[in-house]
Enzyme design. Structure first.
Site, PDB file in Angstrom:
ATOM      1  N   LYS A 491      48.135 -10.227  -0.804  1.00 60.13           N
ATOM      2  CA  LYS A 491      47.752 -11.573  -1.259  1.00 60.13           C
ATOM      3  C   LYS A 491      48.842 -12.184  -2.130  1.00 60.13           C
ATOM      4  O   LYS A 491      49.217 -13.333  -1.956  1.00 60.13           O
ATOM      5  CB  LYS A 491      46.445 -11.551  -2.075  1.00 60.13           C
ATOM      6  CG  LYS A 491      45.180 -11.274  -1.321  1.00 60.13           C
ATOM      7  CD  LYS A 491      44.723 -12.384  -0.426  1.00 60.13           C
ATOM      8  CE  LYS A 491      45.244 -12.169   0.975  1.00 60.13           C
ATOM      9  NZ  LYS A 491      44.360 -11.619   1.947  1.00 60.13           N
ATOM     10  N   HIS A 510      57.258   9.509  -6.541  1.00 58.89           N
ATOM     11  CA  HIS A 510      58.211   9.936  -5.514  1.00 58.89           C
ATOM     12  C   HIS A 510      59.202   8.832  -5.165  1.00 58.89           C
ATOM     13  O   HIS A 510      59.682   8.773  -4.039  1.00 58.89           O
ATOM     14  CB  HIS A 510      57.442  10.407  -4.278  1.00 58.89           C
ATOM     15  CG  HIS A 510      56.547  11.569  -4.577  1.00 58.89           C
ATOM     16  ND1 HIS A 510      57.022  12.864  -4.674  1.00 58.89           N
ATOM     17  CD2 HIS A 510      55.230  11.623  -4.860  1.00 58.89           C
ATOM     18  CE1 HIS A 510      56.008  13.673  -4.983  1.00 58.89           C
ATOM     19  NE2 HIS A 510      54.915  12.932  -5.100  1.00 58.89           N
TER      20      HIS A 510
HETATM   21  C1  AGP Z   1      45.751 -12.101   5.579  1.00 59.76           C
HETATM   22  O1  AGP Z   1      45.728 -12.788   4.369  1.00 59.76           O
HETATM   23  C2  AGP Z   1      46.821 -12.522   6.502  1.00 59.76           C
HETATM   24  N1  AGP Z   1      46.905 -13.912   6.673  1.00 59.76           N
HETATM   25  C3  AGP Z   1      47.001 -11.690   7.756  1.00 59.76           C
HETATM   26  O2  AGP Z   1      47.499 -10.459   7.334  1.00 59.76           O
HETATM   27  C4  AGP Z   1      45.775 -11.458   8.676  1.00 59.76           C
HETATM   28  O3  AGP Z   1      44.845 -10.633   8.043  1.00 59.76           O
HETATM   29  C5  AGP Z   1      46.266 -10.819   9.996  1.00 59.76           C
HETATM   30  O4  AGP Z   1      47.139 -11.700  10.626  1.00 59.76           O
HETATM   31  C6  AGP Z   1      45.138 -10.416  10.904  1.00 59.76           C
HETATM   32  O5  AGP Z   1      44.392 -11.500  11.353  1.00 59.76           O
HETATM   33  P1  AGP Z   1      43.014 -11.293  12.116  1.00 59.76           P
HETATM   34  O6  AGP Z   1      42.074 -10.623  11.183  1.00 59.76           O
HETATM   35  O7  AGP Z   1      42.588 -12.681  12.489  1.00 59.76           O
HETATM   36  O8  AGP Z   1      43.285 -10.429  13.313  1.00 59.76           O
END
Ligand code: AGP
Length: 614
Positions: A491, A510
């Site tokens: 985030k 590590h």
């Molecule tokens: C999360 O804040 C992101 N924008 C991104 O990691 C997202 O969770 C990821 O692209 C997966 O998306 P989905 O859950 O729609 O498959």
């Protein structure tokens, strides 16, 4: 990536067309926002306006809404894949004759090959996009076939890849031609005019009756009719059979007075979780999924980004509650397990959007091995649930902010629920334990969450004053807290552009600890588990000994409350509820830091809500 919309009016007095297209694009802006454009048919001619920049900038510079009227129009908001964001690469694209205009979401994989052939036949390309080949292809085939729809269908047969495509032409001014494969497209059936869009919120100003278009469907809309056929199977589709009424309101998809969608969606979490819980209680599929999992040889779980963090949480919960091994993997790395999966195994595919291509590819690969697939998604009828054997929905409502917030909490609730239902069915949890976790702890956490959010919001705002100039941070935890730490780091990276890494706290010695110098912020996620707490205390001390500024997210009765420099306390409940109680502070910290730095948390640079390219 990319949002498209098309509107087909009976006559121009029904709506100011440019304005309606622009409003639709605003609702799709979360899908892409580096450039945009509109094409309308007016007085038997195509009129196009497009350019690089965000919608509000373009409206001020080019005036989408005032100048552009007519009966039929298409529009696009872009997230670049082929060719940089630029005025020329912005959609719509037109052919050499200026008779056809197209908008496209997806990728035409064989565009170079097609382009070469078209160039040898004299076509001149203006942009670097893959999309432009399609419109020249239609022009070429129209010359040969003399009919727009036949040329459109034939052009679709010539391209490979992913697409939701709309085409308009003054040759048939009252039609919008469409085709779809692997990119989302929905028809909106209005009372006196029809529409097409990438997503339902763009249609809700006009209608609630929608048809989610399936892969390989092609057709056209007119102001009063919808024609659809299945190109692969070669028959026409009765679209009425697929029509459904959207129950959530446009308000659900708008900011409701919050300055950003992200903040609204964080505050919406208690409501979203109530919906998830009530959905789970009445979901007949749940029981079938639990017995499928109990009988499975191996259980795999996959997702990308936030959805992968939820997957890791599930693996931990299954191990601790039911002693059952679950193998979590990042969706884009599915090839690692593809060969070992068999028809006795189950894959759980987690995806908020239900469209993430990496997850979809993993689903397809595992299905090929005979594996059964259970989708956990927020978007009904999206690609991943459609291609899976079972689907369980999160019911979080639309999430517009690019950062996943309420969908993370609802995902982990669905997965936590599945894990305790499994443990009960396998005899690892007694009826009394099951009821205690579900009714007292999980429901209890949902009930108090509104208050928790208000409290941690104030603490996050205060902390941001101290962290405003920070360049790098660590997020550490153990056990069930590790996926939450990963989520916190993701985030702050994606929204506030702060370099952040998450590690199991034991790993910090590590290597990572080498970066720690006086004042370096380290966030500790401390779950309500005495064993984990004892171990995390050692890691807090190690960091503090190097001058780190320690921030602890802990439960109210934690003995570690006074061991950190800045503490955030949340209710003391079962560790299963850790994502619900501990994550909102991390979301709010990222949000406030982004705002403090003058960034737009809803539209972080280089990111898109739905990632439909590998
Ligand atoms: C999360 O804040 C992101 N924008 C991104 O990691 C997202 O969770 C990821 O692209 C997966 O998306 P989905 O859950 O729609 O498959």
């Amino acid at each position: 990536m990319c949002g498209i919309i098309g509107i087909c009016l009976r006559d121009r007095s029904q709506l100011p067309l440019g304005e309606a297209l622009f409003r639709g694009l605003l609702r799709l802006e979360y899908r892409g926002y580096d450039s945009a454009g509109i094409a309308v048919i007016d007085s038997s001619r195509l009129h196009i306006v497009k350019g690089k920049g965000r919608l509000d900038e373009l409206e001020a510079r080019l005036g989408f809404t005032k100048k552009y009227t007519g009966e039929t129009g298409i529009a696009h908001t872009r997230w670049a894949t082929h060719g940089q964001p630029s005025d020329i690469n912005a959609h719509p694209h037109v052919d050499c004759s200026g008779l056809f205009a197209v908008v496209h979401n997806g990728i035409i994989e064989n565009y170079l090959e097609v382009k070469e052939k078209l160039e040898s036949r004299g076509h001149v390309f203006k942009s670097e996009t893959d999309t432009e080949v399609f419109v020249h292809l239609v022009e070429e085939l129209y010359r040969e076939l003399g009919d727009v729809y036949s040329a459109f269908k034939s052009a679709i047969k010539h391209i490979r890849g992913a697409y939701a495509i709309l085409l308009i032409t003054p040759i048939e001014p009252n039609k919008i031609f469409f085709a779809k494969k692997d990119s989302p497209l929905v028809v909106g059936i209005g009372s006196s005019y029809n529409l097409l869009a990438s997503d339902i919120p763009a249609l809700l100003d006009h209608t609630r009756r929608v048809v989610v278009i399936r892969d390989n469907w092609v057709g056209y809309i007119t102001p009063s009719s919808v024609f659809v056929e299945d190109l692969e199977r070669g028959f026409s589709v009765d679209h009425e059979q697929y029509a459904m009424t959207v129950l959530w309101s446009l308000e659900d998809a708008s900011r409701e007075g919050y300055p950003h969608f992200m903040l609204k969606e964080i505050y919406e979490q208690p409501r979203a979780l109530v919906q998830t819980l009530s959905g789970l209680r009445s979901d007949a599929v749940l029981e079938q999924v639990v017995s499928l999992l109990v009988d499975a040889d191996n259980i795999y779980i996959t997702g990308a980004g936030t959805s992968y963090h939820a997957s890791e949480y599930y693996a931990y919960a299954m191990s601790k509650l039911a002693g059952r091994l679950v193998i979590p993997f990042i969706a884009s790395e599915y090839e690692l397990y593809e060969e070992t999966a068999s028809n006795k195994d189950v894959l759980i595919a987690v995806s908020q959007s239900g469209e993430t291509i990496d997850v979809l590819k993993a689903v397809r690969a595992f299905k090929k091995q005979g594996c059964r697939v259970v989708a956990i998604s927020n978007v009904v009828d999206s690609a991943i649930p459609r291609e899976s054997d079972y689907a369980i929905y999160m019911r979080a409502g639309p999430e517009i902010g690019v950062a996943a917030t309420k969908t993370f909490l609802t995902q982990t609730l669905v997965l936590g629920f599945l894990a305790i239902a499994y443990a009960k069915s396998s005899g690892d949890l007694s009826e009394a334990e099951y009821r205690q976790i579900l009714l007292e702890d999980i429901e209890g956490s949902v009930k108090v969450l509104g208050k928790v959010i208000e409290k941690v919001d104030a603490l996050a705002r205060r902390l941001v004053e101290r962290l405003s100039g920070v360049k790098s941070m660590y997020y550490l935890s153990r056990g069930v807290g590790v996926p939450i730490a990963r989520e916190g780091a993701l985030k702050i990276k994606e929204i506030a552009y702060v370099h952040a890494e998450a590690y199991p706290a034991g790993e910090s010695k590590h290597g990572p600890i080498a970066l720690v110098e006086p004042g370096y912020p380290v966030v500790f996620i401390v779950p309500n588990d005495p064993l984990l707490e004892r171990r995390i205390l050692g890691n807090i001390m190690e960091m503090k000994a190097r001058g780190a500024y320690s921030i602890g997210v802990l439960h109210e009765e934690s003995p570690l409350v006074n061991s950190v420099d800045y503490s955030i306390t949340v209710p003391s409940l079962h560790w299963v509820t850790t994502p619900i109680t501990h994550t909102p502070f991390l979301q709010l910290l990222a949000y406030h830091l982004a705002v403090k730095r003058g960034l737009d948390p809803d539209k972080p640079r280089n990111l898109a809500k739905t990632v439909t390219v590998e």
